[in-house]
Structures are given as C-alpha cells and as structure tokens.
Design a protein around this motif. Sequence first.
Motif, PDB file in Angstrom:
ATOM      1  N   GLU A 217      23.532 -33.281  37.833  1.00  0.00           N
ATOM      2  CA  GLU A 217      22.420 -33.911  38.544  1.00  0.00           C
ATOM      3  C   GLU A 217      21.915 -32.959  39.618  1.00  0.00           C
ATOM      4  O   GLU A 217      22.580 -32.761  40.650  1.00  0.00           O
ATOM      5  CB  GLU A 217      22.858 -35.232  39.166  1.00  0.00           C
ATOM      6  CG  GLU A 217      23.334 -36.256  38.144  1.00  0.00           C
ATOM      7  CD  GLU A 217      23.709 -37.581  38.786  1.00  0.00           C
ATOM      8  OE1 GLU A 217      22.875 -38.127  39.529  1.00  0.00           O
ATOM      9  OE2 GLU A 217      24.825 -38.053  38.550  1.00  0.00           O
ATOM     10  N   PRO A 218      20.736 -32.366  39.430  1.00  0.00           N
ATOM     11  CA  PRO A 218      20.220 -31.363  40.370  1.00  0.00           C
ATOM     12  C   PRO A 218      20.094 -31.880  41.794  1.00  0.00           C
ATOM     13  O   PRO A 218      20.351 -31.148  42.751  1.00  0.00           O
ATOM     14  CB  PRO A 218      18.853 -31.005  39.778  1.00  0.00           C
ATOM     15  CG  PRO A 218      18.960 -31.347  38.326  1.00  0.00           C
ATOM     16  CD  PRO A 218      19.848 -32.533  38.264  1.00  0.00           C
ATOM     17  N   ALA A 219      19.690 -33.135  41.969  1.00  0.00           N
ATOM     18  CA  ALA A 219      19.507 -33.677  43.318  1.00  0.00           C
ATOM     19  C   ALA A 219      20.821 -33.691  44.088  1.00  0.00           C
ATOM     20  O   ALA A 219      20.875 -33.350  45.278  1.00  0.00           O
ATOM     21  CB  ALA A 219      18.930 -35.088  43.237  1.00  0.00           C
ATOM     22  N   ILE A 220      21.905 -34.085  43.401  1.00  0.00           N
ATOM     23  CA  ILE A 220      23.217 -34.098  44.051  1.00  0.00           C
ATOM     24  C   ILE A 220      23.642 -32.683  44.422  1.00  0.00           C
ATOM     25  O   ILE A 220      24.139 -32.425  45.519  1.00  0.00           O
ATOM     26  CB  ILE A 220      24.261 -34.747  43.132  1.00  0.00           C
ATOM     27  CG1 ILE A 220      23.984 -36.248  42.992  1.00  0.00           C
ATOM     28  CG2 ILE A 220      25.673 -34.521  43.661  1.00  0.00           C
ATOM     29  CD1 ILE A 220      24.953 -36.979  42.101  1.00  0.00           C
ATOM     30  N   CYS A 221      23.425 -31.760  43.499  1.00  0.00           N
ATOM     31  CA  CYS A 221      23.793 -30.358  43.769  1.00  0.00           C
ATOM     32  C   CYS A 221      23.055 -29.810  44.980  1.00  0.00           C
ATOM     33  O   CYS A 221      23.635 -29.116  45.822  1.00  0.00           O
ATOM     34  CB  CYS A 221      23.511 -29.498  42.540  1.00  0.00           C
ATOM     35  SG  CYS A 221      24.592 -29.840  41.135  1.00  0.00           S
ATOM     36  N   ASP A 222      21.760 -30.129  45.075  1.00  0.00           N
ATOM     37  CA  ASP A 222      20.959 -29.628  46.193  1.00  0.00           C
ATOM     38  C   ASP A 222      21.477 -30.152  47.525  1.00  0.00           C
ATOM     39  O   ASP A 222      21.601 -29.400  48.505  1.00  0.00           O
ATOM     40  CB  ASP A 222      19.489 -30.014  46.008  1.00  0.00           C
ATOM     41  CG  ASP A 222      18.828 -29.282  44.840  1.00  0.00           C
ATOM     42  OD1 ASP A 222      19.395 -28.261  44.398  1.00  0.00           O
ATOM     43  OD2 ASP A 222      17.761 -29.736  44.378  1.00  0.00           O
TER      44      ASP A 222
ATOM     45  N   ALA B  88      24.937 -28.636  48.297  1.00  0.00           N
ATOM     46  CA  ALA B  88      24.798 -27.221  48.642  1.00  0.00           C
ATOM     47  C   ALA B  88      24.270 -27.050  50.062  1.00  0.00           C
ATOM     48  O   ALA B  88      24.716 -26.164  50.810  1.00  0.00           O
ATOM     49  CB  ALA B  88      23.864 -26.532  47.647  1.00  0.00           C
ATOM     50  N   GLU B  89      23.330 -27.903  50.460  1.00  0.00           N
ATOM     51  CA  GLU B  89      22.775 -27.822  51.814  1.00  0.00           C
ATOM     52  C   GLU B  89      23.839 -28.147  52.858  1.00  0.00           C
ATOM     53  O   GLU B  89      23.970 -27.458  53.881  1.00  0.00           O
ATOM     54  CB  GLU B  89      21.600 -28.785  51.949  1.00  0.00           C
ATOM     55  CG  GLU B  89      20.923 -28.726  53.313  1.00  0.00           C
ATOM     56  CD  GLU B  89      19.727 -29.661  53.408  1.00  0.00           C
ATOM     57  OE1 GLU B  89      19.193 -29.794  54.527  1.00  0.00           O
ATOM     58  OE2 GLU B  89      19.339 -30.245  52.383  1.00  0.00           O
ATOM     59  N   ILE B  90      24.628 -29.197  52.600  1.00  0.00           N
ATOM     60  CA  ILE B  90      25.697 -29.560  53.526  1.00  0.00           C
ATOM     61  C   ILE B  90      26.725 -28.437  53.626  1.00  0.00           C
ATOM     62  O   ILE B  90      27.169 -28.063  54.721  1.00  0.00           O
ATOM     63  CB  ILE B  90      26.376 -30.870  53.072  1.00  0.00           C
ATOM     64  CG1 ILE B  90      25.405 -32.045  53.218  1.00  0.00           C
ATOM     65  CG2 ILE B  90      27.645 -31.140  53.891  1.00  0.00           C
ATOM     66  CD1 ILE B  90      25.954 -33.356  52.674  1.00  0.00           C
ATOM     67  N   ALA B  91      27.106 -27.888  52.468  1.00  0.00           N
ATOM     68  CA  ALA B  91      28.110 -26.828  52.450  1.00  0.00           C
ATOM     69  C   ALA B  91      27.637 -25.596  53.203  1.00  0.00           C
ATOM     70  O   ALA B  91      28.413 -24.948  53.914  1.00  0.00           O
ATOM     71  CB  ALA B  91      28.459 -26.469  51.007  1.00  0.00           C
ATOM     72  N   SER B  92      26.363 -25.264  53.068  1.00  0.00           N
ATOM     73  CA  SER B  92      25.820 -24.096  53.769  1.00  0.00           C
ATOM     74  C   SER B  92      25.900 -24.262  55.277  1.00  0.00           C
ATOM     75  O   SER B  92      26.241 -23.332  56.007  1.00  0.00           O
ATOM     76  CB  SER B  92      24.375 -23.852  53.334  1.00  0.00           C
ATOM     77  OG  SER B  92      24.307 -23.523  51.959  1.00  0.00           O
ATOM     78  N   THR B  93      25.591 -25.477  55.740  1.00  0.00           N
ATOM     79  CA  THR B  93      25.659 -25.726  57.185  1.00  0.00           C
ATOM     80  C   THR B  93      27.097 -25.709  57.694  1.00  0.00           C
ATOM     81  O   THR B  93      27.329 -25.492  58.879  1.00  0.00           O
ATOM     82  CB  THR B  93      25.025 -27.082  57.542  1.00  0.00           C
ATOM     83  OG1 THR B  93      25.728 -28.136  56.882  1.00  0.00           O
ATOM     84  CG2 THR B  93      23.562 -27.122  57.124  1.00  0.00           C
ATOM     85  N   GLU B  94      28.063 -25.916  56.792  1.00  0.00           N
ATOM     86  CA  GLU B  94      29.476 -25.884  57.176  1.00  0.00           C
ATOM     87  C   GLU B  94      30.079 -24.490  57.030  1.00  0.00           C
ATOM     88  O   GLU B  94      31.285 -24.314  57.197  1.00  0.00           O
ATOM     89  CB  GLU B  94      30.286 -26.883  56.337  1.00  0.00           C
ATOM     90  CG  GLU B  94      29.994 -28.338  56.624  1.00  0.00           C
ATOM     91  CD  GLU B  94      30.358 -28.740  58.044  1.00  0.00           C
ATOM     92  OE1 GLU B  94      31.312 -28.151  58.593  1.00  0.00           O
ATOM     93  OE2 GLU B  94      29.674 -29.619  58.605  1.00  0.00           O
ATOM     94  N   GLY B  95      29.249 -23.503  56.693  1.00  0.00           N
ATOM     95  CA  GLY B  95      29.728 -22.133  56.652  1.00  0.00           C
ATOM     96  C   GLY B  95      30.246 -21.652  55.316  1.00  0.00           C
ATOM     97  O   GLY B  95      31.032 -20.708  55.254  1.00  0.00           O
ATOM     98  N   TYR B  96      29.810 -22.286  54.211  1.00  0.00           N
ATOM     99  CA  TYR B  96      30.226 -21.872  52.868  1.00  0.00           C
ATOM    100  C   TYR B  96      29.127 -21.054  52.197  1.00  0.00           C
ATOM    101  O   TYR B  96      27.936 -21.287  52.429  1.00  0.00           O
ATOM    102  CB  TYR B  96      30.489 -23.098  51.985  1.00  0.00           C
ATOM    103  CG  TYR B  96      31.767 -23.838  52.250  1.00  0.00           C
ATOM    104  CD1 TYR B  96      32.877 -23.694  51.416  1.00  0.00           C
ATOM    105  CD2 TYR B  96      31.882 -24.716  53.323  1.00  0.00           C
ATOM    106  CE1 TYR B  96      34.055 -24.396  51.648  1.00  0.00           C
ATOM    107  CE2 TYR B  96      33.050 -25.415  53.573  1.00  0.00           C
ATOM    108  CZ  TYR B  96      34.124 -25.250  52.731  1.00  0.00           C
ATOM    109  OH  TYR B  96      35.286 -25.943  52.967  1.00  0.00           O
ATOM    110  N   THR B  97      29.537 -20.131  51.361  1.00  0.00           N
ATOM    111  CA  THR B  97      28.622 -19.606  50.359  1.00  0.00           C
ATOM    112  C   THR B  97      28.732 -20.530  49.153  1.00  0.00           C
ATOM    113  O   THR B  97      29.813 -21.055  48.860  1.00  0.00           O
ATOM    114  CB  THR B  97      28.978 -18.168  49.955  1.00  0.00           C
ATOM    115  OG1 THR B  97      30.305 -18.138  49.430  1.00  0.00           O
ATOM    116  CG2 THR B  97      28.897 -17.238  51.163  1.00  0.00           C
ATOM    117  N   VAL B  98      27.614 -20.732  48.445  1.00  0.00           N
ATOM    118  CA  VAL B  98      27.579 -21.778  47.430  1.00  0.00           C
ATOM    119  C   VAL B  98      27.043 -21.243  46.107  1.00  0.00           C
ATOM    120  O   VAL B  98      26.061 -20.501  46.070  1.00  0.00           O
ATOM    121  CB  VAL B  98      26.706 -22.965  47.889  1.00  0.00           C
ATOM    122  CG1 VAL B  98      26.728 -24.077  46.840  1.00  0.00           C
ATOM    123  CG2 VAL B  98      27.183 -23.502  49.231  1.00  0.00           C
ATOM    124  N   ALA B  99      27.703 -21.640  45.017  1.00  0.00           N
ATOM    125  CA  ALA B  99      27.195 -21.422  43.666  1.00  0.00           C
ATOM    126  C   ALA B  99      27.115 -22.783  42.982  1.00  0.00           C
ATOM    127  O   ALA B  99      27.922 -23.675  43.272  1.00  0.00           O
ATOM    128  CB  ALA B  99      28.109 -20.483  42.888  1.00  0.00           C
TER     129      ALA B  99
END
Length: 449
Positions: free
Chosen positions: A10-15, A18-29
């Motif tokens: 589900e692209p919406a869930i991934c987006d 991914a946004e939350i993870a980026s703000t927490e300092g992760y690189t995301v794939a």
Amino acid sequence: MPHLLITDDEPAICDVLAEIASTEGYTVAVAKDIRQARIQLGRQKPDLMLLDMVLPDGDGIQFWSDLELPDTRVVFMTGHSSIDSAIEALRCGAVDYLRKPVNLQRVRALLAGMKPSLNERQEPSSADCFKNMIGQSRAMQLLCAHIEKVAPTQATVLLVGESGTGKELAAEAIHLASPRRKKPFMPVNCGAISPNLIESELFGHEKGSFTGADRQHIGYFERAQGGTLFLDEITEMSMDLQVRLLRVLETGRFMRVGTNVEIPADVRIVAATNCNPEQAMSEGTLREDLYYRLSVFPLELAPLRERQDDVMLLADHFLQKLNKENRTHKVFSPSALKAIQEYAWPGNIRELRNYVYRSFILADDVIEGDFTTFDLHSPSGGSSKDIVLPVGVPLAEANRELILATLKQCGGVKKLTAERLGISLKTLYNRLEEYGATEGDSSTARRTL
C-alpha cells in the motif's frame, strides 16, 4: 544512521511510515513486494524491517523465516490480524506486531526505540520502556500512549485497576520513559507493611526514636531521591499517614521519625489502588484532598476480561519464557487454548501467569485443558472444594485452613480471596502475616505484564 526497509503493497502506508522514519533519523528504502524487498536487501542490509505479513507475491512471515539476518530486527504489520498470527509473528522473533490501520504515535515511539546499539545510547529506549507490557488491544495501546504523554512531566499519577492488572509495571514504564530513568524506581506495597512500621519505612527514623530503633534507618523517600516512588494500595495507608504524605506532596519536604530536620524530597510519586477512589473516599479509607493531589493524571488499567485480544499473547509469552528458561518446547493443546480464551480470569494477568506456570510443571510436551488441579470452567475461577476438619479443632486453626485454602483456590489473588471470605484486605494481610504466608502468592508475577 540506522537503515529501515519498509515492505508493504500500500503506497500510502509506505509514504507515511517513510516520512516518520526520516524524522526519527533513519535512512529508508521501500519495497512493495518480496521481489523488490530482495533487491533492496542486496543493496543494503537494514537494521530494522517493517514487514507486511500478507504480500502480493508471498507470505511475509515465511519470507522473514527464510532470511538469515541475525542483526536485523523485524516488526510485522497486517490488516488481517488474529491471535494466531500475532503469536506466530512473535515466535518468529518479531520485536513488535502492528495492526492496520497502524497507530502512528506508537510507530514513532517504536522507531525511536529501535535505533541500533551502534548509537551507543545508554538510556532505555521508548521500546524498552514498554518491553514488559505485552498486548495489542485497544486498551493497552491507549494506556501506552497516555504513559508516553505523562512520563516526561512531573505530574503525579494515580493508577486505578483490579489486582493483577499490572499497575507496578505501568508505574515502572512511566519511570523508564521519564527524565528520572537513571535514578531509582522504588515500589512500596502499603498494604504489605505493618501499620506500625510504614511511617518509618517511608520516611526513615533516627536511632533511639522508638523502642527497637537501635540505628538510623533510611526510608523509601530518601532511597528514591531523584527517581520515582511507587505507592501501591494507597488506601491501605492510615489516615494520619495520608496527612503526612499530603504534606510532603505539597511542600516537597519530609522528616525522619524522631527528628525535626526537614529533608528535600526530590521524588516523583506514582500511586495505585485496586479500589474505586470515589467509594474509598466515601468509606473513609482515602482522604479527598490526597486523592485530588495524587490524581493529577489518573490512568485506568483494564481487567483482562476486557482485553480478550491480549489473553493468548500473554499466555504464549509466559509459556515461551518458561520454555526458554527450561530449554523445553512445550505447547498448548487446542482444548487448553479454548479454555484459556473462554475463561474470565478474575485474578487478571497474575492468575493467568500462575495458571501457565502450574500447567507447564504438570505437562510433558503438550499442555492440555483438563487439569483437575486448576480447572478453567467457571467465571468465578476454580472448582468448589470442601475442607474437612476434625471435630474439636481449635477455631484459630479452622480459620487458618479456610483462609489458606481460599487463597489457593483464588490463584493467590488476595483481593478476590478477601471478597470471598467477607473480610477486609487489611485483615487478610494481618492473618497471612501471622501464618507466614505473605509473599507466596505474588512474588512470581510482579515483573511481567
């Protein structure tokens, strides 16, 4: 910087993830299926995976089981949740299990807590704070969210819940998620301390302050300096002592018994009761002014009968812990699973843990649901048993046999025992202290929810 791989179709869930993870300092794939996930794994090994259990080209759990990534943690997600799937996910080594639609606040806390140890953080992570609070029910999610909100503050917290619902673990989670986490967490059961000693236990005493005080004693308030003091069964405290506690909360200072020297109390108070606070006030066991001072942020812990989604998760958690400790591979039979799921568990999590422990001891490889030593067939718990006493037995001995037998039948739950016997909880504690049986029922279940 830790690396996260999100695998979901589900692209919406991934987006959003991914946004939350980026703000927490992760690189995301991101991968939408197993095929793409394998490609991403070939490019960079993740420190953490958020993995959907049902993917277009295969089963997420089977995909994870086939991988050999000992240094990677996994959190499963699913929109088709069931007790069996949750248990299967946890057995596969998942550090958590999220049901869709995912709780974004919980995801944020989880990601913050999952940053690998290479960051060399010594403080407990958000995930560590809730590591013993097992459950995915709505009630448990709401409790964790509220704890996360109140923990960073200095507000006093009043935990209200039946005996065995995990109030001490909730208090410890508040401590671990607070700025006081590096200082002591001191639990005090106000109902288990003799009324004659509780003032000295809380505030300490000076040498010679009373008969038997042959040396200075440092109380819980001093030992918990900078940390958190958990006062369980607050309504078992005498009214005079409640006045002293109220004064400490209002002034931030206390005195040892036998001295007039005030000591600063840099302590956060978390209190708990298994009684209805309004009823306790009306019955005169809880001061109204103390209640309002303690319940700046009240939290209610749901009984296990209102957390049906968590019953099997907890039972399996206790069983797997015993299997690990004893190097065994015991499992529940379908009849045992059915009995566990249908039982009302009046003693809550403590009763469930005791049942699993007893059943584990009695079983060879498979835990059946027909143990006559601990039947699960009525909401009131246990089967009716008679006590046979010879004519002329002293009344005190008859009372002892009745109290201990009732305590055993109630799975060691003192509140339930007192209710069945028609006596107060304080009277029960006094009797058990006389019999030397004050600790036998609760020590095994104090640290796990």
